[in-house]
Structures are given as C-alpha cells and as structure tokens.
Scaffold this motif. Structure first.
Motif, mmCIF file in Angstrom:
data_model
loop_
_atom_site.group_PDB
_atom_site.id
_atom_site.type_symbol
_atom_site.label_atom_id
_atom_site.label_comp_id
_atom_site.label_asym_id
_atom_site.label_seq_id
_atom_site.Cartn_x
_atom_site.Cartn_y
_atom_site.Cartn_z
ATOM 1 N N LYS A 1 0.831 -1.209 0.000
ATOM 2 C CA LYS A 1 0.000 0.000 0.000
ATOM 3 C C LYS A 1 0.862 1.254 0.000
ATOM 4 O O LYS A 1 0.584 2.224 -0.716
ATOM 5 C CB LYS A 1 -0.922 -0.012 1.221
ATOM 6 N N GLN A 2 1.935 1.234 0.804
ATOM 7 C CA GLN A 2 2.804 2.406 0.906
ATOM 8 C C GLN A 2 3.537 2.687 -0.400
ATOM 9 O O GLN A 2 3.729 3.847 -0.775
ATOM 10 C CB GLN A 2 3.806 2.207 2.037
ATOM 11 N N LEU A 3 3.941 1.625 -1.105
ATOM 12 C CA LEU A 3 4.698 1.793 -2.345
ATOM 13 C C LEU A 3 3.813 1.801 -3.586
ATOM 14 O O LEU A 3 4.305 2.028 -4.692
ATOM 15 C CB LEU A 3 5.745 0.674 -2.471
ATOM 16 N N GLY A 4 2.520 1.525 -3.410
ATOM 17 C CA GLY A 4 1.598 1.551 -4.542
ATOM 18 C C GLY A 4 1.796 0.414 -5.519
ATOM 19 O O GLY A 4 1.704 0.603 -6.735
ATOM 20 N N VAL A 5 2.094 -0.789 -4.997
ATOM 21 C CA VAL A 5 2.287 -1.962 -5.854
ATOM 22 C C VAL A 5 1.405 -3.092 -5.331
ATOM 23 O O VAL A 5 0.775 -2.980 -4.277
ATOM 24 C CB VAL A 5 3.767 -2.416 -5.861
ATOM 25 N N LYS A 6 1.377 -4.198 -6.067
ATOM 26 C CA LYS A 6 0.578 -5.344 -5.661
ATOM 27 C C LYS A 6 1.319 -6.155 -4.588
ATOM 28 O O LYS A 6 2.559 -6.228 -4.619
ATOM 29 C CB LYS A 6 0.284 -6.238 -6.863
ATOM 30 N N PRO A 7 0.598 -6.793 -3.654
ATOM 31 C CA PRO A 7 1.253 -7.609 -2.611
ATOM 32 C C PRO A 7 2.130 -8.712 -3.198
ATOM 33 O O PRO A 7 3.208 -8.997 -2.665
ATOM 34 C CB PRO A 7 0.072 -8.185 -1.819
ATOM 35 N N GLU A 8 1.677 -9.319 -4.316
ATOM 36 C CA GLU A 8 2.474 -10.396 -4.903
ATOM 37 C C GLU A 8 3.806 -9.880 -5.454
ATOM 38 O O GLU A 8 4.804 -10.614 -5.494
ATOM 39 C CB GLU A 8 1.704 -11.131 -6.006
ATOM 40 N N GLU A 9 3.833 -8.622 -5.873
ATOM 41 C CA GLU A 9 5.092 -8.043 -6.346
ATOM 42 C C GLU A 9 6.069 -7.855 -5.188
ATOM 43 O O GLU A 9 7.282 -8.032 -5.347
ATOM 44 C CB GLU A 9 4.820 -6.708 -7.042
ATOM 45 N N VAL A 10 5.521 -7.478 -4.018
ATOM 46 C CA VAL A 10 6.367 -7.337 -2.834
ATOM 47 C C VAL A 10 6.941 -8.689 -2.434
ATOM 48 O O VAL A 10 8.134 -8.813 -2.136
ATOM 49 C CB VAL A 10 5.560 -6.734 -1.661
ATOM 50 N N ARG A 11 6.092 -9.751 -2.442
ATOM 51 C CA ARG A 11 6.573 -11.085 -2.065
ATOM 52 C C ARG A 11 7.639 -11.575 -3.045
ATOM 53 O O ARG A 11 8.639 -12.179 -2.642
ATOM 54 C CB ARG A 11 5.393 -12.063 -2.044
#
Length: 284
Positions: free
Chosen positions: A159-169
């Motif tokens: 949410k903070q970086l404005g990307v999808k959770p799967e991209e963070v994982r």
C-alpha cells in the motif's frame, strides 16, 4: 562574470581515504557564488565554472555513495558513478529556478548509483523495470531485519509503495535468495554432487562438441586480435578491469598507477571497449 575561487584539486594518486580527505577540504559555495558560476556556465559555456560547481559538491557524492556500501560493491566505483551523476546534474542545472544545486544533484547522483548497482549486484538481474527498481531499493530500506515479511506487513508495504502484494513477495524472495555455485568448491566432499551434476547436457554429441570447441578457438582469436588492436595503456586497463583472474582493478587504483584521474581511466576504458566491440563484430 565568473567568481574567483581557489579549489584544491583532489590528487590523482593515493588511496581512497586520501581522495575523500581531499574533497572534504574543498570549500563550499555560497548561494551567490553558486548562482554566478551556474550563470557563467549556462550563459557563456564557461567550463571552468562547471568544474568549480562539480568540485564543490564532490563531498556530497562521497556521502551518498557511503549509504550504498551494503550491496558489496567497491566504494570507489560507487563514488565514480555518483560523480557521473553529479556532472549530469551540473549540465542540466537552471539557476533561475531558485533551487540550490545540492537539492537538484541528489536525484542525478542516486540515479547513476542505482543504475550501477542494478547492473552489477548479481549475475541474475533482480530488477529490470523502473517499477521493480523502485521496489528493490525501497524494500531494502523498509526492512529492518532479515526476517520474512508477514501477511499484514506485505499488505502495508504494498500500500505504501503503490504496488501489488504479490510483487512485494516476489521481490523479497529475490532479495533473500543467494547465488548458488553450480560447480563443487575445492573444499567440498568428493562424494557430494554439485548442482551441475544433476543437469543433463543436450550438446554431448561428439560433432557438436567439436563444433563448439572450434567456435571457442575462433572467439579466443577474435578477442586476442581485438586486444591487439588497442594501444598498450588501453589494453592494460581493459585486461586489469575485465580479464583479471583475481579481483578486478578499480578505477582509482588504475588512476593512481597511471597518474591520471579516475574519470580519465573511465573514458579510456569506454573508448577501448567500443573499439573492441567493433573489431569483434567485424571478426564475426
């Protein structure tokens, strides 16, 4: 009219510590001095004014580069890449906008260092798009330890970086991964199989092996001819930087050896590599 200022020039020889001490002795510019120099460069093409703007901000590059030592890359090379960004900033700086050069240059310095890190941090590139690079650097800074992010933490970062959770994982998996040697190390047990032992070789047919050996000989000859086309200094620099069996020489080490600046070594290296590419293309 250009402001009259005296700048101690960083020595082209010596250690990195000596270079850092030298740039820290260069005086900072007042707002008026900076404005006068920037106008002289922009309006009159005064290269000496541009040089003074660059010199007075070299300490900024050193400070920024120090923040990227955790990537395991040479501090001297990080500084050199940051200096390239600083020169780009000076070239594009507009003194009429009412912003100090230090604020404007930070973006360009970090951009060059980021590009260098992404190119060199791993053999398998971990961030290839602009969005991935932003996620790569921000995620490293937001993680306070090596522990894996939990579900709520992943959602918060996304949410903070404005990307999808799967991209963070996915990026976290890349960051936490380690390079694995395919071949067994010299200290490994003889009865253990290295990963390469489990890979099937589709090119084991004798005629293909001979063809590959012949191609390798041709490529070696092409590289030899390309190196031979360079002058002695350029050939030595390329060999020390790219063909050394041990640790590659840094720009500052070569600068100290040849008594020139690290930027001059970078220019010689770039020109030599371009000449070799042309030679190899013609050979192919």
């Amino acid at each position: 009219m250009t402001t009259t200022l005296s700048f101690p020039v960083p020595s082209a020889v010596g250690s990195l510590d000596q270079y850092i001490q030298s740039v820290n002795r260069i005086p900072l510019l007042t707002e008026k001095e900076e404005s006068d120099l920037a106008h002289s460069f922009r309006d009159d093409g005064d290269l000496d004014a541009a040089r003074k703007l660059v010199m007075s901000h070299l300490r900024l590059v050193v400070a920024i580069a120090r923040g990227y030592l955790g990537y395991g890359l040479p501090h001297a090379d990080l500084i050199q890449e940051g200096n390239v960004g600083l020169m780009k900033a000076v070239k594009r700086f507009d003194p009429t906008r009412g912003v100090r050069l230090v604020s404007f240059a930070i973006h360009w310095i970090k951009a060059e260092i980021h590009e260098y890190i992404v190119r060199n941090w791993r053999l398998v590139k971990i961030a290839t798009t602009k969005a991935q690079r932003k996620l790569f650097f921000n995620l490293r800074g937001m993680k306070h330890d090596s522990a894996t992010l939990q579900g709520d933490e992943v959602l918060a970062v996304a949410k903070q970086l404005g990307v999808k959770p799967e991209e963070v994982r996915e990026m976290e998996t890349r960051l936490s991964g380690h390079d694995v040697a395919l071949d067994a190390g010299p200290d490994d047990d003889e009865e253990r199989f290295a990963p390469i032992a489990y890979l099937a070789d589709p090119h084991a047919e004798p005629s293909e092996v001979l063809a590959e050996q012949q191609l390798a000989r041709l490529q070696d000859r092409g590289l030899h001819d390309a190196l031979a086309s360079l002058d002695e200094r350029s050939r030595a620099i390329v060999s020390r930087r790219w063909l050394s069996e041990g640790d590659a020489a840094t720009l500052h080490e070569l600068a100290a050896e040849y008594g020139v600046s690290a930027e001059r070594i970078r220019q010689i290296e770039a020109k030599a590599m371009q000449k070799m590419r042309t030679q190899l293309a013609a050979f192919a």
